[in-house]
Design an enzyme around this catalytic site. Sequence first.
Site, PDB file in Angstrom:
ATOM      1  N   ARG A  38       7.647  -1.618   4.230  1.00 13.07           N
ATOM      2  CA  ARG A  38       7.165  -0.954   5.244  1.00 13.07           C
ATOM      3  C   ARG A  38       8.513  -0.163   5.763  1.00 13.07           C
ATOM      4  O   ARG A  38       8.191   0.930   5.990  1.00 13.07           O
ATOM      5  CB  ARG A  38       6.545  -1.790   6.475  1.00 13.07           C
ATOM      6  N   LYS A 204     -17.704 -10.381   6.067  1.00 14.35           N
ATOM      7  CA  LYS A 204     -18.858 -10.093   6.825  1.00 14.35           C
ATOM      8  C   LYS A 204     -19.686  -8.933   6.927  1.00 14.35           C
ATOM      9  O   LYS A 204     -18.765  -7.967   6.747  1.00 14.35           O
ATOM     10  CB  LYS A 204     -18.419 -10.174   8.357  1.00 14.35           C
ATOM     11  N   GLY A 356      -5.050  -4.282   3.517  1.00 12.19           N
ATOM     12  CA  GLY A 356      -5.541  -5.611   3.572  1.00 12.19           C
ATOM     13  C   GLY A 356      -5.743  -6.464   2.326  1.00 12.19           C
ATOM     14  O   GLY A 356      -4.836  -6.323   1.585  1.00 12.19           O
ATOM     15  N   GLY A 379      -7.030  -2.088   9.057  1.00 14.82           N
ATOM     16  CA  GLY A 379      -8.160  -1.815  10.315  1.00 14.82           C
ATOM     17  C   GLY A 379      -8.238  -0.302  10.365  1.00 14.82           C
ATOM     18  O   GLY A 379      -9.402   0.258  10.468  1.00 14.82           O
TER      19      GLY A 379
HETATM   20  P1  AMP Z   1     -12.696  -9.075   5.136  1.00 19.19           P
HETATM   21  O1  AMP Z   1     -11.521  -9.336   5.850  1.00 19.19           O
HETATM   22  O2  AMP Z   1     -13.934  -8.882   5.732  1.00 19.19           O
HETATM   23  O3  AMP Z   1     -12.334  -8.083   4.136  1.00 19.19           O
HETATM   24  O4  AMP Z   1     -12.764 -10.607   4.366  1.00 19.19           O
HETATM   25  C1  AMP Z   1     -11.849 -10.828   3.192  1.00 19.19           C
HETATM   26  C2  AMP Z   1     -12.136 -12.452   3.340  1.00 19.19           C
HETATM   27  O5  AMP Z   1     -13.363 -12.512   2.692  1.00 19.19           O
HETATM   28  C3  AMP Z   1     -11.184 -13.050   2.405  1.00 19.19           C
HETATM   29  O6  AMP Z   1     -10.487 -13.817   2.768  1.00 19.19           O
HETATM   30  C4  AMP Z   1     -12.295 -13.845   1.252  1.00 19.19           C
HETATM   31  O7  AMP Z   1     -11.756 -14.867   0.907  1.00 19.19           O
HETATM   32  C5  AMP Z   1     -13.361 -13.840   2.056  1.00 19.19           C
HETATM   33  N1  AMP Z   1     -14.702 -13.940   1.241  1.00 19.19           N
HETATM   34  C6  AMP Z   1     -15.057 -13.217   0.064  1.00 19.19           C
HETATM   35  N2  AMP Z   1     -15.930 -13.593  -0.805  1.00 19.19           N
HETATM   36  C7  AMP Z   1     -16.261 -14.884   0.056  1.00 19.19           C
HETATM   37  C8  AMP Z   1     -17.287 -15.738  -0.113  1.00 19.19           C
HETATM   38  N3  AMP Z   1     -18.139 -15.580  -1.123  1.00 19.19           N
HETATM   39  N4  AMP Z   1     -17.370 -16.746   0.500  1.00 19.19           N
HETATM   40  C9  AMP Z   1     -16.406 -16.707   1.637  1.00 19.19           C
HETATM   41  N5  AMP Z   1     -15.499 -15.980   1.856  1.00 19.19           N
HETATM   42  C10 AMP Z   1     -15.377 -14.931   1.292  1.00 19.19           C
END
Ligand code: AMP
Length: 399
Positions: A38, A204, A356, A379
């Site tokens: 960074r 999510k 991320g 974000g």
């Molecule tokens: P996000 O911050 O919403 O982009 O989510 C990223 C996180 O989603 C990572 O830490 C992954 O381990 C988790 N993730 C992706 N696929 C799965 C899954 N099938 N079950 C549980 N966690 C998941």
Amino acid sequence: MSKLSITDLKDFRNQRALVRVDYNVPLDETGAITDDKRIRATVPTLDYLVKGGAKVILCSHLGRPKGKRDPKQSLRPVAERLAEILGRPVAFVDDSIGEKVDQTIGIMQPGDVLLLENLRFYAAEEKNDPAFAEKLAKNADLYVNDAFGSAHRAHASTEGVAQIIKKRGGKCAAGFLMEKELKYLGGALSSPARPFVCILGGAKVSDKIAVIENLLTRADAILIGGAMAYTFLKTQGFGVGKSLVENDKLDLAKSLLEKAKGKKFLLPSDHLQATKPEAGATTRITDGPSIEDGWYGVDIGPQTIARYNKEIAGARTIVWNGPMGIFEVPEFSKGTFEVAKAVAANKAAISIIGGGDSAKAVKQAGVDKQVTFVSTGGGASLEFLEGKELPGVAALSDK
Ligand code: AMP
């Protein structure tokens, strides 16, 4: 409206340029910087200002000190590292506003560089407190924002200060790093080369609703992976076993699927399922879109990888945000890494990786240098993809 770029700033010799950078670098237990990416990323902006004879005043946050002075979250080590990188002295003041800061700036010469202390030692920073912004703005003739990762927050150093400097007739411009983000992310949304394929994953659905809604109106295909796929599949009556599902978001998932009717909105047709969502589990590829009772969905399956990679290979613009599975566990990382490699292999496309976890995944897959652009803001890039105007961008001067 396009925003003023640092290259639009001319004749700024002797002017005091307040530059918001993102020096929120990782530190180890001893306080040593473990990754200076960074800091290095801001060099083009700093070089440009130094060469033009500006007095460069840098400000940033580091960590989450929540309005309290915490020596462990001081930016002093960053000033030292920046001096090594630039090959010139970088002064440091242990405050971001006040008399000591005013005095130091008062004796700066053209081409001097000064780093102020962590802005978040003051709660007023995150509150976008006008009095705090006024004190920051006091010592600046112009403002440059090179901290895309903080641009989705309306804080004193990202928003308030720019408004004050603009009102005084000073210019507020995007630095080189910020400009690159706006060029790639903005270009993908406003005038993508087609087909425009978006890959969305992660944990999510609820985090990505607004992104999905916005991209449904712009993209030619949306490929869904990660745990959020299971919430969609459950509404369609498929088995999800013990997988991570947002049961309170089933209606929402259903309404998104309604909106996606007639569009290419692809869900996994097979999965890697595991007896536990951790290393050492027994794993098996599912026969179809259903996950068996008692099993966890942990990655997309081989048929899905092939379907998604075909879409990716034909794309001319690709935006990717969110992993396809629990890629942190090596046995569950194949889907995410295969998608990363497919994105990198498509040399005919502009490929943009949201910050991320997706940025981490392309790096771990060894293809981060082969994609067009990796966003520095997790974000911020997500909010940009939602179609929102980021406060830190909106506050800059118009061209
Ligand atoms: P996000 O911050 O919403 O982009 O989510 C990223 C996180 O989603 C990572 O830490 C992954 O381990 C988790 N993730 C992706 N696929 C799965 C899954 N099938 N079950 C549980 N966690 C998941």
